[in-house]
Design an enzyme around this catalytic site. Sequence first.
Site, PDB file in Angstrom:
ATOM      1  N   ARG A 290       0.805  -1.227   0.000  1.00 50.09           N
ATOM      2  CA  ARG A 290       0.000   0.000   0.000  1.00 50.09           C
ATOM      3  C   ARG A 290       0.839   1.279   0.000  1.00 50.09           C
ATOM      4  O   ARG A 290       0.541   2.230  -0.723  1.00 50.09           O
ATOM      5  CB  ARG A 290      -0.895  -0.019   1.247  1.00 50.09           C
ATOM      6  CG  ARG A 290      -1.904   1.113   1.337  1.00 50.09           C
ATOM      7  CD  ARG A 290      -2.549   1.163   2.741  1.00 50.09           C
ATOM      8  NE  ARG A 290      -2.982  -0.142   3.201  1.00 50.09           N
ATOM      9  CZ  ARG A 290      -4.186  -0.671   2.968  1.00 50.09           C
ATOM     10  NH1 ARG A 290      -5.095   0.028   2.332  1.00 50.09           N
ATOM     11  NH2 ARG A 290      -4.486  -1.879   3.403  1.00 50.09           N
ATOM     12  N   CYS A 356     -26.382  -3.227  -7.648  1.00 53.68           N
ATOM     13  CA  CYS A 356     -27.600  -3.514  -6.890  1.00 53.68           C
ATOM     14  C   CYS A 356     -27.281  -4.145  -5.545  1.00 53.68           C
ATOM     15  O   CYS A 356     -27.502  -5.340  -5.330  1.00 53.68           O
ATOM     16  CB  CYS A 356     -28.502  -4.406  -7.715  1.00 53.68           C
ATOM     17  SG  CYS A 356     -28.940  -3.576  -9.229  1.00 53.68           S
TER      18      CYS A 356
HETATM   19  C1  LIG Z   1      -0.478  -7.874   1.965  1.00 55.78           C
HETATM   20  C2  LIG Z   1       0.863  -8.264   2.429  1.00 55.78           C
HETATM   21  C3  LIG Z   1       1.904  -7.330   2.413  1.00 55.78           C
HETATM   22  C4  LIG Z   1       1.705  -5.891   2.032  1.00 55.78           C
HETATM   23  O1  LIG Z   1       0.895  -5.200   2.941  1.00 55.78           O
HETATM   24  P1  LIG Z   1       0.690  -3.618   2.772  1.00 55.78           P
HETATM   25  O2  LIG Z   1      -0.174  -3.257   3.912  1.00 55.78           O
HETATM   26  O3  LIG Z   1       0.024  -3.400   1.462  1.00 55.78           O
HETATM   27  O4  LIG Z   1       2.039  -2.989   2.843  1.00 55.78           O
HETATM   28  C5  LIG Z   1       3.161  -7.762   2.776  1.00 55.78           C
HETATM   29  N1  LIG Z   1       3.391  -9.048   3.147  1.00 55.78           N
HETATM   30  C6  LIG Z   1       2.406  -9.968   3.180  1.00 55.78           C
HETATM   31  C7  LIG Z   1       2.720 -11.349   3.588  1.00 55.78           C
HETATM   32  C8  LIG Z   1       1.113  -9.607   2.823  1.00 55.78           C
HETATM   33  O5  LIG Z   1       0.137 -10.522   2.878  1.00 55.78           O
END
Ligand SMILES: *Cc1c(COP(=O)(O)O)cnc(C)c1O
Length: 427
Positions: A290, A356
């Site tokens: 993210r 919907c």
């Molecule tokens: C989703 C995930 C991430 C990334 O998480 P963010 O919050 O998008 O930084 C990293 N490692 C694992 C194992 C994940 O499942």
Amino acid sequence: MNTSLNATLPGQPHIAYSGDQLLIEGVSLSELAREHGTPLFVYSKAAMLSDLAAYQRGFAGRQAQICYAMKANSSLAILQVFADAGCGFDIVSGGELARVLAAGGDPAKVIFSGVGKTRHEMKQALQVGIGCFNVESEAELDVLSEVALSLGKQAPVSLRVNPNVDPKTHPYISTGLKGNKFGIAHEDALRAYRHAASLPGLKVVGIDCHIGSQITDSTPYLDAMDRVLDLVAEVEAAGIPIHHIDFGGGLGINYNGDKPPEADALWAQLLAKLDARGYGQRQLMIEPGRSLVGNAGVCLTEVLYLKPGEQKNFCIVDAAMNDLPRPAMYQAFHQIVPVTPRPGDGVVYDVVGPVCESGDWIGRDRQMRVAAGDVLAVLSAGAYCMSMASNYNTRGRAAEILVDGTKAHLIRQRESAFDTFALEQLV
Ligand SMILES: *Cc1c(COP(=O)(O)O)cnc(C)c1O
């Protein structure tokens, strides 16, 4: 809605009003909407690279590999940007591995996370030589060893340990607590390492954790690091060397005045702790998703109808929960701003899509001055939007644009209705 002209938006340094136009880098969002239609995702390459640079600054002088957690946004051109910038990838499926390869990513810099890897996915990953499997259970160790031996290989493994710290985020995106399905419990970790070290198809290379997502405070990271380093000491004392330490992802972004630490500031704190405990020169890995793409993207949507009501006024737009699933899934907040603001105070609306379902909302109680035909920008839509998009209600998925300076590249065509049923057949 408060839209001051010639101003960047909070948390969105690459998106700013210039006169009555909202620009992403040097490109007008209303022009993109006119040319490509809506809903339309638009990403800033400069925003992604500057978010990556904060991590790179944080790791200057260290041995660190940044593996972009591509489930946040797995579009090929986005992966290409990160591969070109030297990133590896954190994947959670064989499909994601295929995307990395198609985007020109280096398989040796791939780490494979997830609680439910299939034998087929393990085989695929071993054949292309990925960097590491982040294993989440003892049962998975046995299967991985067996699959590796059947190919005459040894699988590099790290164990995902569950540090049992509360990241204080939404329950659906908190992953490091005892009640979560993820990881191996702290108290079982040494036994699992011994088990891994005893299996002929495995080679222990690391340890990892990932405690959750949209974390806006550094305390949970510092606590998790202490717990993980305690285990490193314990496992190494048992004669099993741990080459790399992977601290996962999870750093939050500013959706609505959130104030997460900057990546370099967070890592200054974490590295101080690593140094103090004597692990500062280890190979480090992280898996941010993210925080590398979330604020780099917007979703443009056109106002279809205004529907005044006794209790609520609805602003009905052409993007929906199939394009922007986060509000429906996690009651998440996205800022919504006009690409061409109108003067005046406006009216309070619920911004909703055409799907919907009553859960199909994008924003609640938003004061906006809008008319049918206006284009709105849903902000912070770079992460967990397009990658979670569906075809519900037989809506084709949106097109995507990558902006680089004054250039706008179409990186995904809009899906047609035909595309959505192309693999189906009548009996
Ligand atoms: C989703 C995930 C991430 C990334 O998480 P963010 O919050 O998008 O930084 C990293 N490692 C694992 C194992 C994940 O499942």
